[in-house]
Structure formats: C-alpha cells, structure tokens
Design an enzyme around this catalytic site. Sequence first.
Site, PDB file in Angstrom:
ATOM      1  N   LYS A   1      -0.556   4.470  12.369  1.00  0.00           N
ATOM      2  CA  LYS A   1       1.286   4.143  12.665  1.00  0.00           C
ATOM      3  C   LYS A   1       0.612   4.149  14.504  1.00  0.00           C
ATOM      4  O   LYS A   1       1.667   3.309  14.688  1.00  0.00           O
ATOM      5  CB  LYS A   1       1.609   5.155  11.881  1.00  0.00           C
ATOM      6  CG  LYS A   1       1.884   4.332  10.723  1.00  0.00           C
ATOM      7  CD  LYS A   1       3.449   5.344   9.729  1.00  0.00           C
ATOM      8  CE  LYS A   1       3.623   5.225   7.945  1.00  0.00           C
ATOM      9  NZ  LYS A   1       5.013   5.468   8.072  1.00  0.00           N
TER      10      LYS A   1
ATOM     11  N   LYS B   1      -2.053  -2.821   1.482  1.00  0.00           N
ATOM     12  CA  LYS B   1      -1.165  -1.693   0.401  1.00  0.00           C
ATOM     13  C   LYS B   1      -0.011  -2.231   0.989  1.00  0.00           C
ATOM     14  O   LYS B   1       0.497  -3.210   1.581  1.00  0.00           O
ATOM     15  CB  LYS B   1      -1.202  -0.478   1.163  1.00  0.00           C
ATOM     16  CG  LYS B   1      -0.405   0.749   0.297  1.00  0.00           C
ATOM     17  CD  LYS B   1      -0.809   1.689   1.171  1.00  0.00           C
ATOM     18  CE  LYS B   1       0.577   1.996   2.519  1.00  0.00           C
ATOM     19  NZ  LYS B   1       0.596   3.275   2.583  1.00  0.00           N
TER      20      LYS B   1
ATOM     21  N   LYS C   1       6.648  -0.670   2.849  1.00  0.00           N
ATOM     22  CA  LYS C   1       8.191  -1.366   3.356  1.00  0.00           C
ATOM     23  C   LYS C   1       8.323  -1.410   4.620  1.00  0.00           C
ATOM     24  O   LYS C   1       8.960  -2.386   5.159  1.00  0.00           O
ATOM     25  CB  LYS C   1       8.917   0.241   3.501  1.00  0.00           C
ATOM     26  CG  LYS C   1       8.880   1.400   2.634  1.00  0.00           C
ATOM     27  CD  LYS C   1       9.871   2.130   2.971  1.00  0.00           C
ATOM     28  CE  LYS C   1       9.817   3.525   1.723  1.00  0.00           C
ATOM     29  NZ  LYS C   1       9.115   4.790   1.842  1.00  0.00           N
TER      30      LYS C   1
HETATM   31  P1  TYM Z   1       6.376   7.331   1.477  1.00  0.00           P
HETATM   32  O1  TYM Z   1       8.105   6.721   1.722  1.00  0.00           O
HETATM   33  O2  TYM Z   1       5.525   5.747   2.267  1.00  0.00           O
HETATM   34  O3  TYM Z   1       6.216   6.211  -0.515  1.00  0.00           O
HETATM   35  C1  TYM Z   1       7.003   7.464  -1.382  1.00  0.00           C
HETATM   36  C2  TYM Z   1       5.621   6.999  -2.338  1.00  0.00           C
HETATM   37  O4  TYM Z   1       5.850   6.223  -3.000  1.00  0.00           O
HETATM   38  C3  TYM Z   1       4.100   6.085  -3.061  1.00  0.00           C
HETATM   39  N1  TYM Z   1       3.663   4.436  -2.598  1.00  0.00           N
HETATM   40  C4  TYM Z   1       2.833   3.871  -3.132  1.00  0.00           C
HETATM   41  N2  TYM Z   1       2.629   3.960  -4.184  1.00  0.00           N
HETATM   42  C5  TYM Z   1       1.341   2.522  -4.828  1.00  0.00           C
HETATM   43  N3  TYM Z   1       1.505   2.209  -3.906  1.00  0.00           N
HETATM   44  C6  TYM Z   1       1.811   1.743  -2.635  1.00  0.00           C
HETATM   45  N4  TYM Z   1       1.524   0.026  -2.544  1.00  0.00           N
HETATM   46  C7  TYM Z   1       3.213   2.821  -2.203  1.00  0.00           C
HETATM   47  N5  TYM Z   1       3.681   2.906  -1.157  1.00  0.00           N
HETATM   48  C8  TYM Z   1       4.266   4.162  -1.652  1.00  0.00           C
HETATM   49  C9  TYM Z   1       3.576   7.314  -1.814  1.00  0.00           C
HETATM   50  O5  TYM Z   1       2.257   7.604  -2.643  1.00  0.00           O
HETATM   51  C10 TYM Z   1       5.016   7.726  -2.308  1.00  0.00           C
HETATM   52  O6  TYM Z   1       4.448   8.826  -3.442  1.00  0.00           O
HETATM   53  N6  TYM Z   1       4.721  11.416   3.286  1.00  0.00           N
HETATM   54  C11 TYM Z   1       5.468   9.924   1.739  1.00  0.00           C
HETATM   55  C12 TYM Z   1       6.910  11.631   2.263  1.00  0.00           C
HETATM   56  C13 TYM Z   1       6.436  12.685   1.969  1.00  0.00           C
HETATM   57  C14 TYM Z   1       5.725  13.216   0.609  1.00  0.00           C
HETATM   58  C15 TYM Z   1       6.615  14.309   1.044  1.00  0.00           C
HETATM   59  C16 TYM Z   1       5.606  12.924  -0.463  1.00  0.00           C
HETATM   60  C17 TYM Z   1       6.832  13.632   2.327  1.00  0.00           C
HETATM   61  N7  TYM Z   1       6.788  14.878   2.158  1.00  0.00           N
HETATM   62  C18 TYM Z   1       6.047  16.104   0.298  1.00  0.00           C
HETATM   63  C19 TYM Z   1       5.247  14.181  -1.704  1.00  0.00           C
HETATM   64  C20 TYM Z   1       5.384  15.691  -1.455  1.00  0.00           C
HETATM   65  C21 TYM Z   1       5.892   9.051   1.863  1.00  0.00           C
HETATM   66  O7  TYM Z   1       5.374   8.852   3.383  1.00  0.00           O
HETATM   67  O8  TYM Z   1       5.800   8.556   1.095  1.00  0.00           O
END
Ligand code: TYM
Length: 332
Positions: free
Chosen positions: A111, A194, A197
């Site tokens: 990032k 990957k 978003k």
């Molecule tokens: P975020 O918002 O990027 O994504 C949310 C969830 O979606 C999953 N994900 C994917 N799974 C499969 N293939 C993909 N291409 C893909 N893109 C995203 C992510 O693995 C995630 O489960 N850091 C986290 C948010 C967070 C969090 C937490 C999660 C903050 N605090 C505590 C668990 C526990 C994040 O950026 O997710």
Amino acid sequence: MNRIFSGVQPTGNLHLGNYLGAIRNWVALQQEYHCIFCIVDLHALTLPQDPEQLRAQTREVTAAYIAAGIDPERCVIFNQSTVPAHAELAWLLGCLTPLGWLNRMTQFKEKAGKHREEAGLGLYGYPVLMAADILLYKATHVPVGEDQKQHLELARDLAGAFNRRYGTEFFPLPEPQILGTAARVMSLRDGTKKMSKSDTSDYSRINMTDDADTIALKIRKAKTDPQPLPATIAEAEARPEADNLLGIYAALAGLDREQTVALFAGRNFSEFKQQLADLAAEVLGRIGGEMRRLTADPGYIDAVLRRGAERANALAAPHLRQVFDIMGLLRP
Ligand code: TYM
C-alpha cells in the site's frame, strides 16, 4: 463459548472476494459461535477517504452483512469508531510492538509502495489496530480471506507478548479460520493478482451489487488462455486464470475443486463462462437486491449499528479495564 471477531473495511466496492473469502463463511459460523462483525471505519482512514462516501459505505457494508444472511439479533454488528476501546487498546498494544514486526508486513509495503516516506503512521500501525479489534473481545477465532493471514500472526504474537510480559493468560491466542475453495479470489484481468476493492479497473472484479448483465459481461471479458478447460487439478493449478474461475464456480455452487474440474474438463471457456455467469448472477442477484432494499432505509441500518455499538461497548469495557489494571494504569 468460542467467540468470533471479523471485519470489513468500508472502502469502495464490496466484491466477490469479500463475499466468498469472508462474509459468506460468517453466515454458517453464527450458528455455533458468539459472533461480532465489525465495519472497520478507523482502518479505512489509513488511506484518504471522502467523509460523505465513508458514511455511505459504512451503511453499505452493514447492509451487505445483513443481506448475506447475518442475523443482527444473534450477532453483534457495529462500526469500529463507536467503541473507543479499539483505539485505546491499539495504543497499549502499540507500546509492546517492535518495529521489526511491522517492517515485515507485506500489506504495508504494497500500500505504501514507492512512497514509503509519505505513508501515514496509521497505515504503518494498521495491524496493531487489527490486533486490538480481535483481542479486545478475547476472540478465539477469526474467519478471514488468505490475505489477512500475516496480520493474524501478528495479533497472535502480540497476545503472546502481552501475556508473557505481565505473567498472565489474559488474552487467548486467536485462531485464523481461512475457509472454503475461494479464500483467495483473483482478479478477472490477471490471475496472479488478488481481486481488490482498489483496482482501478472495474472489470477486474465482480461487485456484490453488480446486476446480471454486468456480471455476464465481466465474466465474458475475463482473461483466459486459448486451451479448453483443464482435466486435472494439477493442470488447473498451472493456469492461474482457469484455476481462479473454477475456484469461483466451486465456491458458488458449493462443490469442491475436484468435482468442479471433473464437471468442465475439456469443455470450452465460452460454455463454462456462460454457466458461471448464470450462477454468479443467481447468487449475487438475491444479495444485491436485498442490499439495495436495506440501504434505501438508512434509519433501519443506523438502528442496527446503534444497538450493535451498545452491545460491543458492554463487552469491551470490562476487558479494557482489566488490561489497564494488569498494566498498572491507575484508575483513581
Ligand atoms: P478487507 O476489507 O480488505 O477485506 C474483508 C475480508 O475480505 C477478504 N478478502 C478476500 N478474500 C478472498 N479473496 C479476495 N480477493 C479477498 N479480498 C478480500 C479479506 O481477507 C477479509 O477477510 N484488515 C481487514 C479488516 C479487519 C479485520 C479486523 C479482519 C480489520 N480488523 C479484525 C478480521 C479481524 C481488511 O482489510 O479486510
């Protein structure tokens, strides 16, 4: 009872990766676990956000949770900034985090890119806030997509570091739950990247709110190779685009990879893509329609989040008080 915590950032378009890698798995888990599902708006601020859009996207992620089948009575659904203890615990844990641990985080490197010097402290400390999210509720299990694995290891390391430093077993070490055939959904334009978003091309992803025509168009345009579909798992694994589309089909159809490969072995992509588009449109059509209905009633969404914030604060406050005591912070 075992406790689950997970979250999604309210940044941009929710896509099939978020659904198949995370949200969909939560729906099944709510039967067996005490579940807390967060919309992590403080994490969203680690990159620039438009305030109006951030509010709208916070409601949209809430709607997606409910539309996907998460029951707001059974589970706690709230946005992170309504529980001040997240930021407080993040500070306390930050004081126990060696910089070496943060320097290893690949997400920060991706990032921040070439502009490391301009990257914010929030982006650097992102994994510490994530550890605080989880540990604040003494969560035992964290269902996420594969890309979050490294962050979860840091959360476990921090729980261990706290327990050792203070000679306690206060924090359980949270277990990652990386589930299903689509824990890592790849971009439709490049099978080695990957689905995300933040990709500038909307053709790289299927959004949870895309309509059937858009889904069909994106899948038709999805990158593939000129050969027919692979006949074995080993062959699929050597062809990233084919492997990705087969993985998506398997997850949507509730099949395993072997069954899916066998179903389409030697067939043409055009035929397979049509079936995949129909299946994706059927699953997402239902959820997208429900999301639109829910977001048309922000009063309802806000009421869910308010109630969730009350419940989350009630769970978090006593834990934070105990952490203060353990660390020697006087509460006169
Ligand atoms: P975020 O918002 O990027 O994504 C949310 C969830 O979606 C999953 N994900 C994917 N799974 C499969 N293939 C993909 N291409 C893909 N893109 C995203 C992510 O693995 C995630 O489960 N850091 C986290 C948010 C967070 C969090 C937490 C999660 C903050 N605090 C505590 C668990 C526990 C994040 O950026 O997710």
